[in-house]
Design a protein around this motif. Structure first.
Motif, PDB file in Angstrom:
ATOM      1  N   GLY A 126       0.807  -1.210   0.000  1.00 19.05           N
ATOM      2  CA  GLY A 126       0.000   0.000   0.000  1.00 19.05           C
ATOM      3  C   GLY A 126       0.836   1.252   0.000  1.00 19.05           C
ATOM      4  N   THR A 127       0.331   2.288   0.673  1.00 14.88           N
ATOM      5  CA  THR A 127       1.003   3.571   0.735  1.00 14.88           C
ATOM      6  C   THR A 127       0.829   4.162   2.116  1.00 14.88           C
ATOM      7  N   PHE A 128       1.474   5.302   2.348  1.00 16.86           N
ATOM      8  CA  PHE A 128       1.349   5.996   3.634  1.00 16.86           C
ATOM      9  C   PHE A 128       1.245   7.493   3.376  1.00 16.86           C
ATOM     10  N   VAL A 129       0.248   8.105   3.986  1.00 15.46           N
ATOM     11  CA  VAL A 129       0.000   9.535   3.882  1.00 15.46           C
ATOM     12  C   VAL A 129       0.126  10.126   5.293  1.00 15.46           C
ATOM     13  N   PRO A 130       0.866  11.245   5.478  1.00 17.73           N
ATOM     14  CA  PRO A 130       1.173  12.288   4.496  1.00 17.73           C
ATOM     15  C   PRO A 130       2.524  12.185   3.799  1.00 17.73           C
ATOM     16  N   VAL A 131       3.362  11.232   4.149  1.00 21.51           N
ATOM     17  CA  VAL A 131       4.691  11.191   3.555  1.00 21.51           C
ATOM     18  C   VAL A 131       4.605  10.814   2.081  1.00 21.51           C
ATOM     19  N   GLY A 132       3.778   9.847   1.724  1.00 22.70           N
ATOM     20  CA  GLY A 132       3.588   9.458   0.341  1.00 22.70           C
ATOM     21  C   GLY A 132       4.675   8.532  -0.157  1.00 22.70           C
ATOM     22  N   GLY A 161       5.941  -0.760   6.741  1.00 20.54           N
ATOM     23  CA  GLY A 161       6.932   0.294   6.610  1.00 20.54           C
ATOM     24  C   GLY A 161       7.362   0.497   5.175  1.00 20.54           C
ATOM     25  N   GLY A 162       8.151   1.572   4.975  1.00 20.61           N
ATOM     26  CA  GLY A 162       8.665   1.897   3.649  1.00 20.61           C
ATOM     27  C   GLY A 162       9.575   3.103   3.726  1.00 20.61           C
ATOM     28  N   ALA A 163      10.233   3.412   2.613  1.00 20.35           N
ATOM     29  CA  ALA A 163      11.132   4.562   2.519  1.00 20.35           C
ATOM     30  C   ALA A 163      11.239   4.981   1.067  1.00 20.35           C
ATOM     31  N   TYR A 164      11.585   6.264   0.851  1.00 19.35           N
ATOM     32  CA  TYR A 164      11.760   6.750  -0.516  1.00 19.35           C
ATOM     33  C   TYR A 164      12.667   7.971  -0.510  1.00 19.35           C
ATOM     34  N   GLU A 165      13.208   8.284  -1.672  1.00 15.15           N
ATOM     35  CA  GLU A 165      13.996   9.491  -1.894  1.00 15.15           C
ATOM     36  C   GLU A 165      13.787   9.913  -3.332  1.00 15.15           C
ATOM     37  N   ASN A 166      13.577  11.217  -3.532  1.00 15.72           N
ATOM     38  CA  ASN A 166      13.253  11.710  -4.856  1.00 15.72           C
ATOM     39  C   ASN A 166      13.947  13.051  -5.078  1.00 15.72           C
ATOM     40  N   VAL A 169      -1.509  13.134  11.992  1.00 15.40           N
ATOM     41  CA  VAL A 169      -2.340  11.972  11.651  1.00 15.40           C
ATOM     42  C   VAL A 169      -1.735  11.286  10.432  1.00 15.40           C
ATOM     43  N   GLY A 170      -1.499   9.986  10.555  1.00 19.00           N
ATOM     44  CA  GLY A 170      -1.007   9.201   9.433  1.00 19.00           C
ATOM     45  C   GLY A 170      -2.037   8.190   8.990  1.00 19.00           C
ATOM     46  N   PHE A 171      -2.131   7.981   7.690  1.00 19.53           N
ATOM     47  CA  PHE A 171      -3.120   7.071   7.114  1.00 19.53           C
ATOM     48  C   PHE A 171      -2.391   6.054   6.252  1.00 19.53           C
ATOM     49  N   ALA A 172      -2.589   4.760   6.566  1.00 15.26           N
ATOM     50  CA  ALA A 172      -1.876   3.687   5.863  1.00 15.26           C
ATOM     51  C   ALA A 172      -2.876   2.697   5.277  1.00 15.26           C
ATOM     52  N   GLY A 213      16.856  26.597 -12.996  1.00 19.89           N
ATOM     53  CA  GLY A 213      16.762  27.618 -11.961  1.00 19.89           C
ATOM     54  C   GLY A 213      16.322  27.126 -10.620  1.00 19.89           C
ATOM     55  N   SER A 214      16.054  25.840 -10.449  1.00 16.26           N
ATOM     56  CA  SER A 214      15.605  25.343  -9.148  1.00 16.26           C
ATOM     57  C   SER A 214      15.938  23.868  -9.020  1.00 16.26           C
ATOM     58  N   ALA A 215      15.911  23.401  -7.792  1.00 11.75           N
ATOM     59  CA  ALA A 215      16.129  21.974  -7.519  1.00 11.75           C
ATOM     60  C   ALA A 215      15.218  21.568  -6.386  1.00 11.75           C
ATOM     61  N   ASP A 216      14.398  20.558  -6.599  1.00  8.47           N
ATOM     62  CA  ASP A 216      13.476  20.061  -5.584  1.00  8.47           C
ATOM     63  C   ASP A 216      13.883  18.649  -5.192  1.00  8.47           C
ATOM     64  N   ALA A 217      13.906  18.396  -3.898  1.00 10.12           N
ATOM     65  CA  ALA A 217      14.235  17.066  -3.401  1.00 10.12           C
ATOM     66  C   ALA A 217      13.331  16.743  -2.220  1.00 10.12           C
ATOM     67  N   SER A 218      13.003  15.475  -2.080  1.00  8.04           N
ATOM     68  CA  SER A 218      12.197  15.046  -0.945  1.00  8.04           C
ATOM     69  C   SER A 218      12.596  13.628  -0.570  1.00  8.04           C
ATOM     70  N   ARG A 219      12.418  13.310   0.675  1.00  8.67           N
ATOM     71  CA  ARG A 219      12.720  11.966   1.162  1.00  8.67           C
ATOM     72  C   ARG A 219      11.828  11.685   2.357  1.00  8.67           C
ATOM     73  N   GLY A 220      11.649  10.402   2.663  1.00  9.44           N
ATOM     74  CA  GLY A 220      10.792  10.044   3.781  1.00  9.44           C
ATOM     75  C   GLY A 220      10.971   8.604   4.183  1.00  9.44           C
ATOM     76  N   ARG A 221      10.454   8.282   5.332  1.00  7.57           N
ATOM     77  CA  ARG A 221      10.469   6.911   5.830  1.00  7.57           C
ATOM     78  C   ARG A 221       9.279   6.722   6.753  1.00  7.57           C
ATOM     79  N   PHE A 222       8.860   5.481   6.905  1.00  9.34           N
ATOM     80  CA  PHE A 222       7.744   5.130   7.788  1.00  9.34           C
ATOM     81  C   PHE A 222       7.941   3.714   8.273  1.00  9.34           C
ATOM     82  N   PHE A 223       7.696   3.499   9.574  1.00  9.89           N
ATOM     83  CA  PHE A 223       7.773   2.159  10.145  1.00  9.89           C
ATOM     84  C   PHE A 223       6.845   2.101  11.349  1.00  9.89           C
ATOM     85  N   ALA A 224       6.106   0.996  11.478  1.00  9.93           N
ATOM     86  CA  ALA A 224       5.173   0.844  12.601  1.00  9.93           C
ATOM     87  C   ALA A 224       5.015  -0.627  12.946  1.00  9.93           C
ATOM     88  N   VAL A 225       5.017  -0.911  14.245  1.00 10.65           N
ATOM     89  CA  VAL A 225       4.673  -2.228  14.794  1.00 10.65           C
ATOM     90  C   VAL A 225       3.485  -2.020  15.716  1.00 10.65           C
TER      91      VAL A 225
END
Length: 232
Positions: free
Chosen positions: A51-57, A85-90, A219-222, A96-108
């Motif tokens: 699945g996915t996780f919001v708000p990290v995406g 859980g999951g992780a990403y980097e983009n 609030v996180g939604f998975a 004229g610009s550079a956008d970067a984002s990264r995130g991680r999520f883990f839950a037991v």
């Protein structure tokens, strides 16, 4: 002449009504819908999910095991042990610009759920869980030669969660009336982090910067799709 000494003729025999059939023959046979015959059996199951996780995406993977008690054909209760859980980097480079984002999520999580089966095929379940979870989302937007903005949400700790499921099962009943089946459906968890740290870092080309911090509810939604096995 009438003989006054002779007895009167006997009355005609009375008909005895037939006895009703035994009670067991008058009961309706079991049907394929919801039955409320108490069975009282141990139940167990497991599944894997995607699945996915919001708000990290991000893309997330998960697994769950469960065990409990099947009260009757329609209702059951069980406890769950789940991990996801999951992780990403983009990075996105543009003129004229550079956008970067990264995130991680883990839950037991540990939870307690009640389940309702509908016509031996579909089911819905819901309950509460306690999760040890953390997630981090960082968004870095830089305007080359000017300012850089870094925004992050950082959450870590124990938190309550709402856990719901819906799906259907494939497989016949056994001779004892138990269901052994493949299950598919939707598994969703909503996590409530009461003390999440939100930060915004603003810097200039001279590397000087300011930091804004705030603590608030996050609030996180998975939501996840799952495939698994149930014995109940």
């Amino acid at each position: 002449p009438i003989d006054l000494q002779s007895p009167p003729p006997p009355p005609p025999p009375t008909e005895v009504p037939p006895l009703p059939p035994p009670v067991s023959e008058t009961l309706a046979p079991p049907h394929d819908g919801i039955r409320t015959t108490v069975q009282g059996a141990f139940r167990w199951g497991a599944h894997v999910s995607l699945g996915t996780f919001v708000p990290v995406g991000m893309l997330t993977l998960g697994a769950e095991g469960r065990a409990g008690y099947q009260i009757n054909d329609a209702f059951g209760v069980y406890g769950t042990l789940a991990v996801r859980g999951g992780a990403y980097e983009n990075a996105d480079l543009a003129t004229g610009s550079a956008d970067a984002s990264r995130g991680r999520f883990f839950a037991v999580s540990l939870g307690a759920l009640a389940e309702w089966a509908i016509v031996d095929r579909f089911f819905v379940a819901g309950g509460l869980s306690v999760a040890r979870a953390s997630w981090l989302g960082v968004a870095d937007t830089e305007i080359i030669g000017s300012r850089s903005f870094v925004r992050s949400v950082d959450t870590d700790g124990f938190m309550p969660a709402l856990h719901v499921k819906a799906g259907f099962g494939i497989g016949p009943k056994t001779a004892e009336g138990r269901r052994h089946r493949l299950t598919l459906g939707l598994d969703a968890m909503v996590l409530f982090a009461p003390d999440s740290l939100k930060r915004t870092l603003t810097t200039t080309s001279q590397k000087s910067g300011t930091v804004e911090r705030s603590n608030s509810l996050a609030v996180g939604f998975a939501p996840m799709l799952f495939v698994g096995f149930d014995s109940n």
